[in-house]
Design a protein around this motif. Structure first.
Motif, PDB file in Angstrom:
ATOM      1  N   VAL A 146       0.842  -1.203   0.000  1.00  0.00           N
ATOM      2  CA  VAL A 146       0.000   0.000   0.000  1.00  0.00           C
ATOM      3  C   VAL A 146       0.876   1.252   0.000  1.00  0.00           C
ATOM      4  N   TYR A 147       1.911   1.252   0.843  1.00  0.00           N
ATOM      5  CA  TYR A 147       2.846   2.381   0.882  1.00  0.00           C
ATOM      6  C   TYR A 147       3.499   2.583  -0.482  1.00  0.00           C
ATOM      7  N   LEU A 150       1.019   4.073  -3.023  1.00  0.00           N
ATOM      8  CA  LEU A 150       0.754   5.481  -2.716  1.00  0.00           C
ATOM      9  C   LEU A 150       1.949   6.352  -3.079  1.00  0.00           C
TER      10      LEU A 150
END
Length: 363
Positions: A146-147, A150
């Protein structure tokens, strides 16, 4: 016996051919897709390529977990991480300088060191590894992904918003139409292998073709690694009568790291150093969280964590810390030949210590 030996030697050669050609396809496809999507090749290497080149470790880990061979999971993960940094980055940095980006120095590498500590902590907390430990590792990998997504979106948004209107189109289209037409004209004027290569260059402007050769490259690399490992095990054990313990620590550990090795060398040879470093850092994170996570979840019993395992994981932690310290201590924040030699010397010292102190030897 003679026929089987010849077959295994042929498979060994075929495996290396698949590895080398598959790496070329993978690097071409991944780099092209990165350009099409306006995503850095480092992010592609950190995610797609890292997961793909970790496929052999994932397969071995899942099978080992189902069959109750927990020690193989830990050895596979830790051994591959040591090989990835000390051997693969060591060899690749001898070919060319490998710059390590700011986010890698401040985020990914420290994260790798932290999750290595978490790995040790989980082992001592439960006196081994349970299935829920694997679940924790998998959740951490989801957080990391997810990091990464993003971060990629943030960088891409900054590129597009900071570009002049006439430059936005250049960011979104990896090659002008004129270049494609020039490639087609060149292809029509050639014949044989030269025409094939010109056609290949023309198709590299197509997203569907880039996706195809990326997947094909991954399949070639995984299949080639399987051929090399199986053939090398047969040649070592049956022809030269080398003990299985030696084969596991050398041939198998090296074999499961072959995808990362050939991909990183191919990327470095083509000047795509971001893909090479992203591949290794991403593969090590995937090994600890994804490969070990799947293996622990698939295991129905507690996986023991021995003193030998602790020594190996500490060696893996040392390798990651060495990588970070070496990069921070250089002016250009890059891996150079001197650092590559240091890494290779550390790898030889580690295996020498392992064989001598654990009593491995030829019988």
């Amino acid at each position: 016996m003679v026929g089987e030996s010849i077959l295994q030697i042929v498979l060994l050669i075929v495996g290396f051919v698949l590895l080398i050609r598959g790496a070329d396809f993978l690097v071409d496809g991944a780099s092209g897709l990165a350009g099409k999507l306006n995503i850095s090749t480092f992010v592609i290497g950190l995610t797609v390529v890292a997961i793909g080149t970790s496929a052999p470790e994932i397969a071995v880990s899942i099978v080992a977990g189902i069959e109750g061979n927990g020690e193989i999971i830990v050895g596979n993960v830790v051994g591959s991480n040591i090989m990835n940094i000390l051997l693969i980055l060591g060899i690749t940095s001898l070919i060319c300088s490998l710059p390590i980006g700011k986010t890698s120095r401040h985020v990914e590498l420290p994260f790798l060191i932290v999750i290595t500590g978490v790995f040790i902590g989980l082992a001592y907390w439960n006196g081994g590894f349970q299935w829920w430990d694997g679940l924790i590792l998998l959740m951490l990998y989801v957080v990391f992904m997810v990091y990464t997504v993003l971060m990629a979106r943030h960088v891409r948004r900054g590129m597009l918003s900071g570009a002049a209107p006439e430059n936005v189109e250049k960011l979104e289209v990896s090659s002008p139409k004129a270049d494609i037409e020039a490639d087609i004209k060149e292809m029509q004027s050639l014949s044989g292998m030269k025409r094939f290569r010109a056609g290949y260059r023309a198709l590299k402007h197509k997203t569907w073709f880039l996706t195809l050769i990326t997947l094909f490259g991954l399949l070639c690399i995984v299949g080639g690694a399987e051929c090399v490992v199986d053939a090398a095990e047969f040649i070592a054990e049956d022809l030269f009568h080398i003990p299985a313990s030696i084969v596991a620590l050398t041939v198998v550990a090296f074999g499961t790291s072959l995808p990362e090795l050939v991909t990183s060398i191919s990327a470095a040879r083509k000047g795509d150093t971001s893909l090479a470093t992203g591949n290794i850092i991403g593969s090590n994170i995937a090994n600890l969280l994804l490969v070990a996570g799947f293996g622990f979840v698939c295991s129905s019993e507690t996986i023991a964590f021995s003193t030998t395992d602790l020594i190996d994981i500490l060696a893996s932690l040392f390798a990651a810390a060495l990588l970070l310290v070496c990069v921070l201590c250089t002016k250009k924040k890059a891996l150079n030949r001197r650092i590559g030699i240091i890494m290779l010397v550390c790898l030889v010292a580690y295996y020498t210590w392992l064989f001598v102190n654990l009593g491995y030897g030829f019988v």
